[in-house]
Design an enzyme around this catalytic site. Structure first.
Site, PDB file in Angstrom:
ATOM      1  N   GLU A 253       0.884  -1.168   0.000  1.00 47.70           N
ATOM      2  CA  GLU A 253       0.000   0.000   0.000  1.00 47.70           C
ATOM      3  C   GLU A 253       0.915   1.208   0.000  1.00 47.70           C
ATOM      4  OE1 GLU A 253      -1.426   3.167   0.997  1.00 47.70           O
ATOM      5  OE2 GLU A 253      -2.050   2.395   2.955  1.00 47.70           O
ATOM      6  N   CYS A 287      -2.038   8.700   3.570  1.00 47.71           N
ATOM      7  CA  CYS A 287      -1.830   8.439   2.140  1.00 47.71           C
ATOM      8  C   CYS A 287      -3.049   8.806   1.294  1.00 47.71           C
ATOM      9  CB  CYS A 287      -1.449   6.977   1.910  1.00 47.71           C
ATOM     10  SG  CYS A 287      -2.498   5.804   2.760  1.00 47.71           S
TER      11      CYS A 287
END
Length: 480
Positions: A253, A287
């Site tokens: 990720e 993020c």
């Protein structure tokens, strides 16, 4: 389970023993700069010992799914009893406010519960093999088996829940795990590991190693005894992990430059409120934090004003102060980088609508307009409380701009027209797309991951368990 107050020591946890390392590294309070802990750094032998312990534990493990279910729930219950001491540590380690770390803590409890439930639901499927000629009477089915040894490398910005999203599904699937948390936030991870220990985690099934990416991280990447890597962090580091992993499986990720589209028919008040939270919470160090807002031209001025109104009400400062909305960034270097990007954009003609200032390592929530795609604030992941407003005419233009980056983690759109929302959802190339919400929205049970340079594989206990298991086909030929 009897209540017991945890105490962190900063040690390594290898084969159910808490050990000193070859040296130590300091952990700083992100607001005061004071050293709050020293964590042990392993030598090469201790890294190998952790992998060996994990391998031996995996081979010896005889836990049934319900046993893993019970340990995960017991971990949840034990951790819940430690809430105040863990929250104090998380505030110090991250610089995030009480409300931010409490959200992370509560979500971690939820992730443990979901992982416990999913431990009892791992299943394969019946394969209709007798649909092929010559297979009359034959039975075929699949089962899912644990991959073996999982190495989890985790970031600072969710020091409990993101860690839990890796080690809880790994254990639920029957794997042994080695955890290397961020050096910014290692003590929070220790509390989680000590909760697993108190809950009855079998010896060696979970091991904790501290250290930098250059030493401990590289030693783990080079070790042939690890079967699977799960990582959350930058695309640059993700590429290094993939290089060393070779044919071994990974779940990555990675980075993103999150964009959200605001159409002219959107509820401006609702959109501005959600976008302000998504851009500035945790000092923009998420993020999926909104970094680019594509706003349809008829409402640019109204939306800009509404967003600035929300930003102007936010207070920066000491994260322990209940009045603080935004604490410091994770380091002086991170704050310096973000501030330099803002200054560079302003020098090239960008308008600072609000913010741009700094107090210590606390960066003011900043809104920019009149930006272009060559500016770092637009074309690189800033990971700071900074958002740029970019006008557009037609929806296709906004979609093309969202898709123009090499990343594809998450995005969103605000519109009152369901057709517009569905059209955008089909065309925007991301792992998650939200209609009438921002890119920064996640529920822990959902599949979560990106495409393109934002990585691959999924988090979310059910989906992570699927990634962390191998599918085996079994056939039975009747005799007689």
């Amino acid at each position: 389970m009897a209540s017991k107050r945890l105490k962190a020591t900063g040690q390594l946890w290898i084969d159910d023993e808490w050990l000193d390392g070859a040296g130590t590294l300091p952990v700083a309070d992100k607001f005061t700069g004071d050293v709050i802990a020293e964590v042990a750094v392993p030598d090469a032998q201790q890294v190998d010992d952790a992998v060996t312990a994990a391998r031996n534990a995996f081979r010896a493990d005889r836990l049934e799914p319900l046993d893993r279910h019970d340990i995960l729930l017991a971990t949840r219950d034990f951790l819940a009893e430690q809430k105040e001491i863990v929250l104090e540590t998380m505030i110090s380690e991250t610089g995030f406010t009480r409300s931010d770390v409490e959200g992370d803590f509560n979500r971690c409890l939820h992730t443990l519960r979901i992982s416990a439930e999913e431990a009892t639901r791992i299943s394969g499927e019946i394969v209709p093999i007798n649909g092929a000629r010559g297979q009359k009477g034959r039975i075929a089915y699949t089962v899912r088996e644990p991959v073996g040894i999982v190495c989890a490398i985790t970031p600072f910005n969710s020091p409990l829940n993101t860690v839990c999203h890796k080690i809880a599904p790994s254990f639920a699937a029957g794997n042994a795990t080695i955890l290397k948390p961020s050096l910014h936030t290692p003590v929070s991870s220790e509390y989680l590991c000590r909760s697993f220990e108190a809950a009855g985690m079998p010896h060696g099934m979970l091991n904790l190693l501290h250290g930098t990416g250059d030493d401990t991280g590289m030693a783990l990447l080079k070790h042939p005894g690890i079967d699977y890597y799960t990582f959350t962090g930058s695309t640059r580091v993700g590429e290094i992990i993939q290089q060393y992993a070779g044919l071994r499986r990974t779940q990555l990720e990675l980075g993103n430059i999150s964009g959200t589209i605001i159409c002219a028919d959107a509820d401006i008040v609702n959109a501005a409120k959600k976008c302000a939270n998504a851009a500035f919470r945790k000092a923009g160090q998420v993020c999926t934090s909104v970094q680019r807002l594509y706003v349809q031209k008829p409402i640019v001025d109204a939306f800009k004003k509404a967003l600035a109104t929300h930003a102007s009400k936010l207070t920066i400062g000491d994260p322990r102060d209940p009045a603080t909305d935004i604490g410091p960034m994770i380091s002086a270097e991170a704050a310096d980088r973000a501030q330099s990007w803002i200054s560079a954009a302003a020098d090239k003609g960008a308008e600072i609508v609000i913010g741009g200032g700094r107090q210590g390592n606390c960066l003011e929530p900043t809104i920019l307009s009149n930006v272009d795609v060559t500016m770092s604030v637009v074309c690189e992941e800033i990971f700071a409380p900074v958002v740029s407003i970019i006008p557009f005419d037609e929806l296709d233009e906004a979609i093309d701009l969202v898709n123009a980056t090499p990343f594809g983690l998450a995005s969103g759109i605000f519109t009152s027209n369901v057709d517009t929302g569905m059209r955008a959802s089909r065309r925007v190339k991301v792992g998650t797309f939200h209609i009438n919400d921002t890119s920064s929205n996640r529920v822990d049970l959902m599949p979560y991951g990106g495409v393109k340079q934002s990585g691959f594989g999924k988090e979310g206990p059910k989906y992570a368990i699927h990634d962390m298991t191998d599918e085996k086909l079994v056939t039975i030929v009747p005799v007689g």
